[in-house]
Design an enzyme around this catalytic site. Structure first.
Site, PDB file in Angstrom:
ATOM      1  N   GLY A  94      82.405  51.784   9.519  1.00 21.88           N
ATOM      2  CA  GLY A  94      81.613  50.741  10.189  1.00 21.88           C
ATOM      3  C   GLY A  94      80.156  50.813   9.790  1.00 21.88           C
ATOM      4  N   LEU A  95      79.744  49.845   8.955  1.00 21.55           N
ATOM      5  CA  LEU A  95      78.355  49.849   8.478  1.00 21.55           C
ATOM      6  C   LEU A  95      77.558  48.714   9.115  1.00 21.55           C
ATOM      7  CD1 LEU A  95      78.729  50.740   4.683  1.00 21.55           C
ATOM      8  CD2 LEU A  95      77.997  52.229   6.541  1.00 21.55           C
TER       9      LEU A  95
ATOM     10  N   ASN B  45      79.507  52.839  22.326  1.00 25.10           N
ATOM     11  CA  ASN B  45      79.360  52.894  23.788  1.00 25.10           C
ATOM     12  C   ASN B  45      80.714  52.636  24.432  1.00 25.10           C
ATOM     13  OD1 ASN B  45      76.670  53.532  24.303  1.00 25.10           O
ATOM     14  ND2 ASN B  45      75.988  51.420  24.012  1.00 25.10           N
TER      15      ASN B  45
ATOM     16  N   SER C 297      72.191  57.538  21.447  1.00 24.90           N
ATOM     17  CA  SER C 297      71.117  56.681  21.951  1.00 24.90           C
ATOM     18  C   SER C 297      69.923  56.681  21.006  1.00 24.90           C
ATOM     19  CB  SER C 297      70.650  57.169  23.326  1.00 24.90           C
ATOM     20  OG  SER C 297      69.589  56.358  23.779  1.00 24.90           O
TER      21      SER C 297
ATOM     22  N   LYS D  22      76.513  59.186  28.530  1.00 23.44           N
ATOM     23  CA  LYS D  22      75.805  58.088  27.854  1.00 23.44           C
ATOM     24  C   LYS D  22      75.805  56.830  28.734  1.00 23.44           C
ATOM     25  CE  LYS D  22      73.707  55.725  24.626  1.00 23.44           C
ATOM     26  NZ  LYS D  22      73.871  54.326  24.895  1.00 23.44           N
TER      27      LYS D  22
ATOM     28  N   HIS E  83      73.202  57.341  31.235  1.00 23.24           N
ATOM     29  CA  HIS E  83      71.922  57.162  30.541  1.00 23.24           C
ATOM     30  C   HIS E  83      71.559  55.675  30.570  1.00 23.24           C
ATOM     31  CE1 HIS E  83      69.773  55.818  26.925  1.00 23.24           C
ATOM     32  NE2 HIS E  83      69.139  56.979  26.934  1.00 23.24           N
ATOM     33  N   ASN E  84      72.534  54.843  30.230  1.00 23.97           N
ATOM     34  CA  ASN E  84      72.266  53.402  30.182  1.00 23.97           C
ATOM     35  C   ASN E  84      72.026  52.825  31.573  1.00 23.97           C
ATOM     36  OD1 ASN E  84      72.835  53.839  27.504  1.00 23.97           O
ATOM     37  ND2 ASN E  84      74.070  52.004  27.271  1.00 23.97           N
TER      38      ASN E  84
ATOM     39  N   GLU F 182      68.639  53.607  32.309  1.00 21.37           N
ATOM     40  CA  GLU F 182      67.861  52.699  31.439  1.00 21.37           C
ATOM     41  C   GLU F 182      67.734  51.310  32.084  1.00 21.37           C
ATOM     42  OE1 GLU F 182      69.202  52.515  27.196  1.00 21.37           O
ATOM     43  OE2 GLU F 182      69.575  50.406  27.609  1.00 21.37           O
TER      44      GLU F 182
ATOM     45  N   ARG G 240      84.644  50.208  63.587  1.00 24.64           N
ATOM     46  CA  ARG G 240      85.912  50.480  62.893  1.00 24.64           C
ATOM     47  C   ARG G 240      86.985  50.911  63.887  1.00 24.64           C
ATOM     48  NH1 ARG G 240      85.768  54.870  59.704  1.00 24.64           N
ATOM     49  NH2 ARG G 240      87.417  54.169  58.303  1.00 24.64           N
TER      50      ARG G 240
ATOM     51  N   HIS H 220      90.354  53.271  63.734  1.00 29.46           N
ATOM     52  CA  HIS H 220      90.174  54.126  62.548  1.00 29.46           C
ATOM     53  C   HIS H 220      89.693  55.533  62.908  1.00 29.46           C
ATOM     54  CE1 HIS H 220      91.077  51.012  59.684  1.00 29.46           C
ATOM     55  NE2 HIS H 220      90.239  50.184  60.279  1.00 29.46           N
TER      56      HIS H 220
HETATM   57  C1  6PG Z   1      70.665  53.233  23.591  1.00 29.60           C
HETATM   58  C2  6PG Z   1      70.964  51.931  24.290  1.00 29.60           C
HETATM   59  C3  6PG Z   1      72.058  51.166  23.649  1.00 29.60           C
HETATM   60  C4  6PG Z   1      72.520  49.941  24.411  1.00 29.60           C
HETATM   61  C5  6PG Z   1      71.475  48.919  24.585  1.00 29.60           C
HETATM   62  C6  6PG Z   1      71.999  47.575  25.031  1.00 29.60           C
HETATM   63  O1  6PG Z   1      70.766  54.236  24.281  1.00 29.60           O
HETATM   64  O2  6PG Z   1      70.341  53.223  22.401  1.00 29.60           O
HETATM   65  O3  6PG Z   1      71.357  52.216  25.618  1.00 29.60           O
HETATM   66  O4  6PG Z   1      73.157  52.023  23.523  1.00 29.60           O
HETATM   67  O5  6PG Z   1      73.548  49.387  23.698  1.00 29.60           O
HETATM   68  O6  6PG Z   1      70.496  49.350  25.432  1.00 29.60           O
HETATM   69  O7  6PG Z   1      72.565  47.593  26.287  1.00 29.60           O
HETATM   70  P1  6PG Z   1      72.707  46.219  27.076  1.00 29.60           P
HETATM   71  O8  6PG Z   1      73.040  45.167  26.073  1.00 29.60           O
HETATM   72  O9  6PG Z   1      73.803  46.411  28.071  1.00 29.60           O
HETATM   73  O10 6PG Z   1      71.371  45.974  27.704  1.00 29.60           O
END
Ligand code: 6PG
Length: 466
Positions: free
Chosen positions: A10-11, A106, A132, A187, A190-191, A194, A439, A445
């Site tokens: 995958g390039l 991802n 990331s 990961k 992490h997102n 983010e 409840r 409950h």
């Molecule tokens: C990273 C990012 C990446 C992610 C984008 C887009 O760590 O380099 O998290 O992996 O794909 O941030 O995410 P969204 O399209 O859901 O905003």
């Protein structure tokens, strides 16, 4: 030429950048990209640009696989979901016992666990590796979170360590964090973090915008970026503010509908499934979904004329509220990982995750650097007395910024949520006893009593006194 050290399938943008990084670090490399009409130039173009004699390109899978030394180490950089399964199905009959497939996309961690299990049955290793840093990170040093068996990881570790970003002590920002699925789960979170970090910055911008120009907002963010709030996301946000196209600011031209590819909502889904309150990530994901309702927003905005006050924002209070919200966002994110680690017996090391996130990744920040040390003493950030005091100190600022947002009718769901979640977490007697009573009233409950041992449960007839 002898057999190659490493293979990439995958390039696309990320695959190409990682391939350049790997080749640049002296590893010999075979790359494969499928031969479709639209992609027929991908491999020749890549080879033309790379100028490296130790890189070979393929458009047919068998030659690619045969070119690799055993155990073969093959990194998949294809879109998450069914394309990963399709490539594995193509690869599987060509591989030998002990070969290693690494998924660098991802992917959903449950897919990774499923793939690892069925590949194990045929003697193949599968490592799910969250990567990331976007294109630039992939090229110059990404942050990588691997999950799988140590026996397989040991074979790919030299390459991963060679290409990873380096932390402040020059240690590579990569490690095996736990068994199958762990890397992709970490990961995902992490997102999720983010998403909330981005939303917090968008909210700070929304609060500053009625009072200040783009140039001024950029200089406020640049100023914040010189201290403990410094982060990659803050840095790029400051840059974005002043980007011009001709005489106008580019940001003014961007449609206010945020996209998302799934990992933010997966974080929320995981938190719900594990029973962990991750309300700030939920708020950030929801904010993106609401942003997508552009037509409705335009329609209803014309019908909601509410008088607003016009006071100027207090920048120092905003800075403190932002500090406050960021601490809670990181707290919530790591709590999801903690619960998943327990459920899956990953036994993750939080300090090590924070270290891997100090460089190369999107959520790298000074705060993250402080977490490397903080997590050596506790795996619960609210037990960190300095952080707890900082939250106590900044609560007032969060409250006044939220009041300001209400007065000006500026939605700030993530900052608001940070305060709600902090107030709830620090309230001794919540209103949940009423929920328990409700409840029990409608569904028997049962409930526990504060005047009886907690291993006992009770039910009452709530319609009659007695
Ligand atoms: C990273 C990012 C990446 C992610 C984008 C887009 O760590 O380099 O998290 O992996 O794909 O941030 O995410 P969204 O399209 O859901 O905003």
């Amino acid at each position: 030429m002898g057999k190659m050290d490493f293979g990439i399938i995958g390039l696309g943008v990320m695959g190409r950048s990682l391939a350049k990084n790997i080749a640049g670090k002296g590893f010999s490399l075979s790359v494969y990209n499928r031969m479709t009409e639209a992609e027929k130039e991908v491999v020749p173009n890549f080879l033309k640009n790379i100028h490296n004699k130790t890189v070979q390109g393929y458009t047919e899978m068998e030659g690619f696989v045969l070119s690799l030394s055993q155990p073969r180490k093959i990194l998949l950089m294809v879109n998450a979901g069914s394309p990963v399964d399709a490539v594995i199905a193509q690869l599987k009959p060509l591989l030998a016992q002990g070969d290693i497939i690494i998924d660098g996309g991802n992917s959903h961690y449950k897919d990774t666990q499923r793939r690892a299990t069925f590949l194990k049955e045929v003697g193949l290793h599968f490592i799910g590796c969250g990567i990331s840093g976007g294109e630039q990170g992939a090229l110059s040093g990404p942050s990588m979170m691997a999950g799988g068996a140590m026996a397989a990881y040991a074979h790919i570790e030299p390459v991963l360590k060679g290409i990873a970003a380096k932390d402040n002590q020059e240690n590579p920002c990569v490690n095996l964090l736990g068994s199958d699925g762990c890397g992709h789960f970490v990961k995902t979170i992490h997102n999720g973090i983010e998403y909330a970090e981005m939303q917090l910055l968008a909210e700070c911008y929304a609060l500053l915008a009625p009072t200040y120009s783009y140039e001024k907002i950029a200089s406020i963010f640049e100023d914040w970026n010189t201290g403990p709030l410094a982060s990659y996301l803050l840095e790029i946000t400051a840059q974005i503010m002043t980007k011009k196209e001709g005489d106008s600011y580019l940001l003014d031209k961007v449609l206010d509908q945020a996209g998302s590819k799934g990992t933010g909502s997966w974080s929320s889904q995981a938190a719900f499934q594990l029973g962990v309150p991750a309300s700030m990530i939920n708020a950030a994901v929801t904010a993106r979904y609401i942003s997508a309702l552009k037509e409705q927003r335009v329609k209803w905005s014309g019908k909601t004329v509410v008088p607003v006050e016009a006071d100027a924002i207090d920048i120092d209070l905003l800075k403190d509220a932002y500090t406050f919200a960021r601490i809670l966002n990181h707290y919530q994110g790591f709590e999801i990982i903690k619960a998943a680690s327990k459920e899956n017996q990953w036994n993750v090391n939080f300090s090590e995750i924070a270290r891997i996130w100090t460089k190369g990744c999107i959520i790298q920040s000074q705060f993250m650097e402080s977490l490397v040390t903080r997590f050596r003493d506790t795996d619960d950030l609210l037990n960190d007395t300095a952080l707890f005091s900082e939250l106590q100190k900044n609560e007032k600022a969060a409250r006044s910024i939220i009041k300001h947002s209400l007065n000006l009718r500026i939605p700030i769901p993530c900052i608001s949520n940070s305060l709600q979640s902090w107030m709830s977490l620090t309230t001794e007697r919540s209103s949940a006893h009423l929920i328990q009573a409700q409840r029990d009233e409608f569904g028997a409950h049962t409930y526990k009593r504060i005047d009886k041992p907690f291993d006992q449960t009770f039910t009452s007839n709530w319609t009659h006194n007695g």
